[in-house]
Design a protein around this motif. Structure first.
Motif, PDB file in Angstrom:
ATOM      1  N   VAL A   1       0.864  -1.180   0.000  1.00 52.09           N
ATOM      2  CA  VAL A   1       0.000   0.000   0.000  1.00 52.09           C
ATOM      3  C   VAL A   1       0.901   1.232   0.000  1.00 52.09           C
ATOM      4  CG1 VAL A   1      -1.843   1.250   1.200  1.00 52.09           C
ATOM      5  CG2 VAL A   1      -1.753  -1.264   1.304  1.00 52.09           C
ATOM      6  N   ARG A   2       0.796   2.041  -1.049  1.00 49.74           N
ATOM      7  CA  ARG A   2       1.641   3.228  -1.187  1.00 49.74           C
ATOM      8  C   ARG A   2       0.750   4.434  -1.460  1.00 49.74           C
ATOM      9  NH1 ARG A   2       4.149  -0.736  -4.563  1.00 49.74           N
ATOM     10  NH2 ARG A   2       6.070  -1.589  -3.640  1.00 49.74           N
ATOM     11  N   ALA A   3       1.367   5.606  -1.510  1.00 50.09           N
ATOM     12  CA  ALA A   3       0.617   6.823  -1.822  1.00 50.09           C
ATOM     13  C   ALA A   3       1.480   7.750  -2.654  1.00 50.09           C
ATOM     14  CB  ALA A   3       0.169   7.519  -0.548  1.00 50.09           C
ATOM     15  N   PHE A   4       0.834   8.560  -3.468  1.00 48.56           N
ATOM     16  CA  PHE A   4       1.534   9.567  -4.255  1.00 48.56           C
ATOM     17  C   PHE A   4       0.598  10.753  -4.460  1.00 48.56           C
ATOM     18  CE2 PHE A   4      -0.644   6.805  -7.222  1.00 48.56           C
ATOM     19  CZ  PHE A   4      -1.205   7.666  -8.162  1.00 48.56           C
ATOM     20  N   ASP A   5       1.169  11.881  -4.852  1.00 51.09           N
ATOM     21  CA  ASP A   5       0.389  13.084  -5.132  1.00 51.09           C
ATOM     22  C   ASP A   5       0.241  13.271  -6.636  1.00 51.09           C
ATOM     23  OD1 ASP A   5       0.082  13.730  -2.463  1.00 51.09           O
ATOM     24  OD2 ASP A   5       1.857  15.011  -2.410  1.00 51.09           O
ATOM     25  N   MET A   6      -0.889  13.846  -7.032  1.00 52.13           N
ATOM     26  CA  MET A   6      -1.076  14.219  -8.423  1.00 52.13           C
ATOM     27  C   MET A   6      -1.919  15.487  -8.481  1.00 52.13           C
ATOM     28  SD  MET A   6      -3.821  11.349  -9.807  1.00 52.13           S
ATOM     29  CE  MET A   6      -3.752  11.946 -11.504  1.00 52.13           C
ATOM     30  N   PRO A   7      -1.873  16.218  -9.596  1.00 51.30           N
ATOM     31  CA  PRO A   7      -2.699  17.420  -9.692  1.00 51.30           C
ATOM     32  C   PRO A   7      -4.181  17.092  -9.485  1.00 51.30           C
ATOM     33  CG  PRO A   7      -1.066  17.408 -11.427  1.00 51.30           C
ATOM     34  CD  PRO A   7      -0.990  16.052 -10.764  1.00 51.30           C
ATOM     35  N   TYR A   8      -4.839  17.924  -8.695  1.00 54.19           N
ATOM     36  CA  TYR A   8      -6.241  17.682  -8.348  1.00 54.19           C
ATOM     37  C   TYR A   8      -7.111  17.580  -9.594  1.00 54.19           C
ATOM     38  CZ  TYR A   8     -10.653  18.185  -5.802  1.00 54.19           C
ATOM     39  OH  TYR A   8     -11.906  17.983  -5.282  1.00 54.19           O
ATOM     40  N   ASP A   9      -6.918  18.484 -10.550  1.00 51.31           N
ATOM     41  CA  ASP A   9      -7.759  18.472 -11.753  1.00 51.31           C
ATOM     42  C   ASP A   9      -7.532  17.211 -12.579  1.00 51.31           C
ATOM     43  OD1 ASP A   9      -8.826  20.903 -10.998  1.00 51.31           O
ATOM     44  OD2 ASP A   9      -7.458  22.086 -12.252  1.00 51.31           O
ATOM     45  N   ASP A  10      -6.293  16.723 -12.624  1.00 43.05           N
ATOM     46  CA  ASP A  10      -6.015  15.473 -13.337  1.00 43.05           C
ATOM     47  C   ASP A  10      -6.701  14.295 -12.649  1.00 43.05           C
ATOM     48  OD1 ASP A  10      -4.459  16.949 -15.034  1.00 43.05           O
ATOM     49  OD2 ASP A  10      -2.532  16.212 -14.271  1.00 43.05           O
ATOM     50  N   ALA A  11      -6.702  14.312 -11.320  1.00 45.40           N
ATOM     51  CA  ALA A  11      -7.360  13.238 -10.576  1.00 45.40           C
ATOM     52  C   ALA A  11      -8.861  13.239 -10.840  1.00 45.40           C
ATOM     53  CB  ALA A  11      -7.081  13.376  -9.084  1.00 45.40           C
ATOM     54  N   GLN A  12      -9.455  14.435 -10.868  1.00 44.34           N
ATOM     55  CA  GLN A  12     -10.889  14.524 -11.146  1.00 44.34           C
ATOM     56  C   GLN A  12     -11.238  14.000 -12.536  1.00 44.34           C
ATOM     57  OE1 GLN A  12     -12.304  18.593 -10.298  1.00 44.34           O
ATOM     58  NE2 GLN A  12     -13.542  17.642  -8.697  1.00 44.34           N
ATOM     59  N   ALA A  13     -10.315  14.152 -13.458  1.00 45.95           N
ATOM     60  CA  ALA A  13     -10.556  13.725 -14.832  1.00 45.95           C
ATOM     61  C   ALA A  13     -10.249  12.244 -15.051  1.00 45.95           C
ATOM     62  CB  ALA A  13      -9.714  14.562 -15.794  1.00 45.95           C
ATOM     63  N   THR A  14      -9.750  11.558 -14.014  1.00 49.25           N
ATOM     64  CA  THR A  14      -9.400  10.141 -14.122  1.00 49.25           C
ATOM     65  C   THR A  14     -10.485   9.301 -13.472  1.00 49.25           C
ATOM     66  OG1 THR A  14      -7.043  10.704 -14.006  1.00 49.25           O
ATOM     67  CG2 THR A  14      -7.648   8.404 -13.609  1.00 49.25           C
ATOM     68  N   ALA A  15     -11.132   8.457 -14.257  1.00 49.92           N
ATOM     69  CA  ALA A  15     -12.239   7.638 -13.751  1.00 49.92           C
ATOM     70  C   ALA A  15     -11.781   6.748 -12.603  1.00 49.92           C
ATOM     71  CB  ALA A  15     -12.817   6.785 -14.880  1.00 49.92           C
ATOM     72  N   GLY A  16     -12.594   6.721 -11.556  1.00 56.00           N
ATOM     73  CA  GLY A  16     -12.370   5.797 -10.457  1.00 56.00           C
ATOM     74  C   GLY A  16     -11.524   6.303  -9.318  1.00 56.00           C
ATOM     75  N   LEU A  17     -10.899   7.480  -9.431  1.00 55.26           N
ATOM     76  CA  LEU A  17     -10.072   7.974  -8.335  1.00 55.26           C
ATOM     77  C   LEU A  17     -10.895   8.619  -7.233  1.00 55.26           C
ATOM     78  CD1 LEU A  17      -6.881   9.463 -10.034  1.00 55.26           C
ATOM     79  CD2 LEU A  17      -7.271   7.169  -9.125  1.00 55.26           C
ATOM     80  N   PHE A  18     -12.069   9.161  -7.572  1.00 54.25           N
ATOM     81  CA  PHE A  18     -12.983   9.715  -6.580  1.00 54.25           C
ATOM     82  C   PHE A  18     -14.153   8.747  -6.445  1.00 54.25           C
ATOM     83  CE2 PHE A  18     -10.533  13.330  -7.883  1.00 54.25           C
ATOM     84  CZ  PHE A  18     -10.439  14.123  -6.755  1.00 54.25           C
ATOM     85  N   ARG A  19     -14.300   8.128  -5.274  1.00 54.40           N
ATOM     86  CA  ARG A  19     -15.267   7.047  -5.097  1.00 54.40           C
ATOM     87  C   ARG A  19     -16.469   7.414  -4.244  1.00 54.40           C
ATOM     88  NH1 ARG A  19     -12.466   2.166  -5.470  1.00 54.40           N
ATOM     89  NH2 ARG A  19     -11.151   2.269  -7.326  1.00 54.40           N
TER      90      ARG A  19
END
Length: 243
Positions: free
Chosen positions: A162-180
């Motif tokens: 189990v790991r974690a990383f940061d990414m731009p918020y807008d890119d995350a919103q545009a990626t299916a499945g990252l916001f559940r």
């Protein structure tokens, strides 16, 4: 200058449970610290428990007030801390929160996959071996319940990092499945990024809580019951360490 509280130190350093720091500011019954091993709570995860000490005085931490400057630690009397502050997080409670949060992600992943992208509606972690996760679902058949439980226990047995990383918020919103979650999401950080928790080759989703370092650190689970909490809401009651 942003008004957003900084990301909790505990999120990136869940193994650090003892820390000595200098106070930024004090008042009777409280001390403001720029860095703290305590997780202040959020996203269904309970605040850490533990103590702070200074000059031989020891007090239980009873609450937190996040600010842009740091985290106020409350201890419930009129004492005013001086000098170096020693912070100690209750290790058993932190372990329980990390376990429940990681298992919640596994349950979320299984439900999202098996129920065509069903969204999370709530998480309620507890100080016991049972907690609950809610989903936007009209109904759950017994065979579907078994499939969720089997998928979670298989992921635990697989010992996935189990790991974690940061990414731009807008890119995350545009990626299916990252916001559940159906109605809430971890907030955008002051730097415009968002934290993503990755369970190797299984699941990725935005999250601001603490986790185990691998799925095998969690105990096996049973889904004890599914409660109807409205026409479109099902509460999965999860038991940890159940045979």
């Amino acid at each position: 200058m942003t008004d957003l509280p900084p990301r909790p130190f505990a999120v990136d350093h869940p193994d650090v449970l003892d820390l000595e720091v200098a106070a930024l500011e004090t008042r009777p019954g409280a001390v403001l610290l720029a860095q703290s091993p305590f997780y202040p709570g959020g996203g269904g995860q309970l605040p850490d428990r533990g103590s702070l000490a200074w000059n031989g005085v020891v007090r239980d931490v009873i609450g937190f007030e996040p600010t842009a400057a740091g985290l106020w630690h409350l201890f419930g009397d009129d004492a005013v801390p001086t000098g170096a502050i020693t912070l100690r997080v209750d290790p058993a409670f932190r372990q329980r929160m990390c376990e429940q949060h990681t298992v919640a992600h596994l349950v979320n992943s299984a439900v999202y996959t098996l129920f065509d992208g069903a969204l999370l509606t709530g998480v309620r972690m507890t100080d016991s071996d049972e907690f609950s996760v809610d989903f936007d679902l009209p109904k759950v058949a017994p065979e579907q319940l078994r499939a969720v439980e089997d998928a979670v226990n298989a992921a635990i047995s697989d010992d996935r990092p189990v790991r974690a990383f940061d990414m731009p918020y807008d890119d995350a919103q545009a990626t299916a499945g990252l916001f559940r979650a159906k109605s809430v999401a971890p907030p955008r950080q002051a730097n415009g990024l968002i934290r993503i928790v990755d369970i190797e080759a299984l699941d990725r989703q935005a999250c601001g809580g603490t986790h185990l370092i691998s799925t095998a650190k969690a105990r096996r689970v049973r889904i004890l019951k599914v409660d109807n909490k409205g026409r479109q809401n099902r509460r999965f009651r999860i038991g940890l360490g159940s045979d």
